[in-house]
Design a protein around this motif. Structure first.
Motif, short mmCIF file in Angstrom:
data_model
loop_
_atom_site.label_atom_id
_atom_site.label_comp_id
_atom_site.label_asym_id
_atom_site.label_seq_id
_atom_site.Cartn_x
_atom_site.Cartn_y
_atom_site.Cartn_z
N ALA A 76 0.83 -1.20 0.00
CA ALA A 76 0.00 0.00 0.00
C ALA A 76 0.86 1.25 0.00
N TYR A 77 2.02 1.20 0.67
CA TYR A 77 2.91 2.36 0.73
C TYR A 77 3.63 2.58 -0.60
N LEU A 78 4.03 1.51 -1.23
CA LEU A 78 4.66 1.63 -2.54
C LEU A 78 3.69 2.26 -3.55
N ALA A 79 2.45 1.81 -3.52
CA ALA A 79 1.45 2.34 -4.44
C ALA A 79 1.15 3.81 -4.13
N ALA A 80 1.06 4.13 -2.83
CA ALA A 80 0.76 5.51 -2.45
C ALA A 80 1.89 6.45 -2.83
N ALA A 81 3.14 6.03 -2.60
CA ALA A 81 4.28 6.86 -2.97
C ALA A 81 4.36 7.05 -4.47
N ALA A 82 4.06 6.00 -5.22
CA ALA A 82 4.08 6.10 -6.68
C ALA A 82 3.03 7.08 -7.19
N LEU B 60 1.44 10.46 -3.05
CA LEU B 60 0.85 10.72 -1.74
C LEU B 60 1.94 10.81 -0.67
N PRO B 61 1.67 11.50 0.42
CA PRO B 61 2.70 11.68 1.47
C PRO B 61 2.94 10.40 2.27
N VAL B 62 4.02 9.74 1.95
CA VAL B 62 4.43 8.52 2.64
C VAL B 62 5.71 8.83 3.41
N TYR B 63 5.80 8.32 4.63
CA TYR B 63 6.93 8.60 5.51
C TYR B 63 7.54 7.27 5.98
N ARG C 113 10.35 10.34 8.34
CA ARG C 113 10.74 11.32 7.32
C ARG C 113 10.07 11.00 5.99
N ARG C 114 9.76 12.06 5.25
CA ARG C 114 9.05 11.91 3.97
C ARG C 114 9.85 11.03 3.01
N TRP C 115 9.14 10.08 2.42
CA TRP C 115 9.72 9.18 1.45
C TRP C 115 9.37 9.69 0.06
N GLY C 116 10.38 9.91 -0.78
CA GLY C 116 10.17 10.53 -2.08
C GLY C 116 9.33 9.66 -3.01
#
Length: 235
Positions: A36-42, A45-48, A229-232
């Motif tokens: 879910a985090y990989l998809a959100a970052a792609a 969306l703000p993933v940390y 921390r924010r993940w790019g």
């Protein structure tokens, strides 16, 4: 004379003095699902990602039994915390998944004892014995190497929501609602809070000695502070 020295004997049995330092066996790593985090970052969306340098869990474990005055409370801590957070515009989609490798728990470090107001000095042999008992007899960390936590908001950020936390230990999951301090910025997220759990929440048997006259208390007090921390955005 034997009655006078019985508390000392019970204490020696509890901490297993003269034991060598605990060296954990290599255990399998339990991963959380980061799909879910990989998809959100792609999607931008703000993933940390949890920053271990600014994150820790502190645990106080007390003592109980008729001979509890012969023992001492323990301060346990982990600064090895891994995980991801998603802060979504729709608060119900915000989430966090954390993993705490149990073999990295530190017992009775002086700074952690001071945090809980525990001033009495604990010998190195007592620390070694307590660590071994905790890892091998209570947590069984060779078989269950990690504690897994998930967190969800109970309301929108503007309403200072509590966290709905599920904690899994030794394949047993318990649920808690936890007040917290939460600060969300464009590049960092800070969260801190405290909760109380019981050994029985996870089917754990508190360690004991002298036929139960000296034993670890069932209640466990936890404090946590996490920096993420924010993940790019992924390419």
């Amino acid at each position: 004379m034997s009655l006078r020295f019985s508390p000392l004997l019970a204490t020696l049995a509890l901490v297993a003095c003269a034991q060598p330092p605990y060296v954990p066996d290599e255990a399998p790593v339990v991963e959380y699902d980061d799909g879910a985090y990989l998809a959100a970052a792609a999607a931008g969306l703000p993933v940390y990602r949890i920053d271990p340098a600014g994150s820790a869990v502190y645990i106080r474990v007390g003592r109980a039994g008729a001979l509890k005055s012969a023992g001492h409370d323990h301060a346990i801590a982990s600064t090895v915390v891994e995980g991801m957070l998603l802060i979504a515009e729709e608060w119900t989609e915000s989430r966090a998944d954390l993993r705490i490798p149990l073999v990295h728990l530190v017992v009775d470090d002086p700074a952690n004892r001071a945090r809980f107001g525990l001033d009495e000095k604990v010998s190195e042999s007592a620390i070694n014995g307590t660590t071994r008992n905790m890892q091998e007899k209570v947590l069984e960390s060779a078989t269950y190497p990690s504690a897994i936590a998930t967190a969800r908001l109970t309301g929108p950020l503007s309403a200072n929501p509590d966290l709905a936390i599920t904690l899994t230990l030794r394949d047993v999951t318990a649920e808690y609602t936890v007040p917290c301090e939460l600060q969300v910025g464009p590049e960092e997220v800070w969260v801190s809070g405290a909760l109380t759990v019981q050994h029985e929440d996870f089917g754990l048997e508190p360690f004991s000695a002298a036929g139960g006259l000296l034993r670890v208390a069932d209640q466990i007090d936890l404090e946590f502070e996490f920096r993420a921390r924010r993940w790019g955005t992924l390419n």
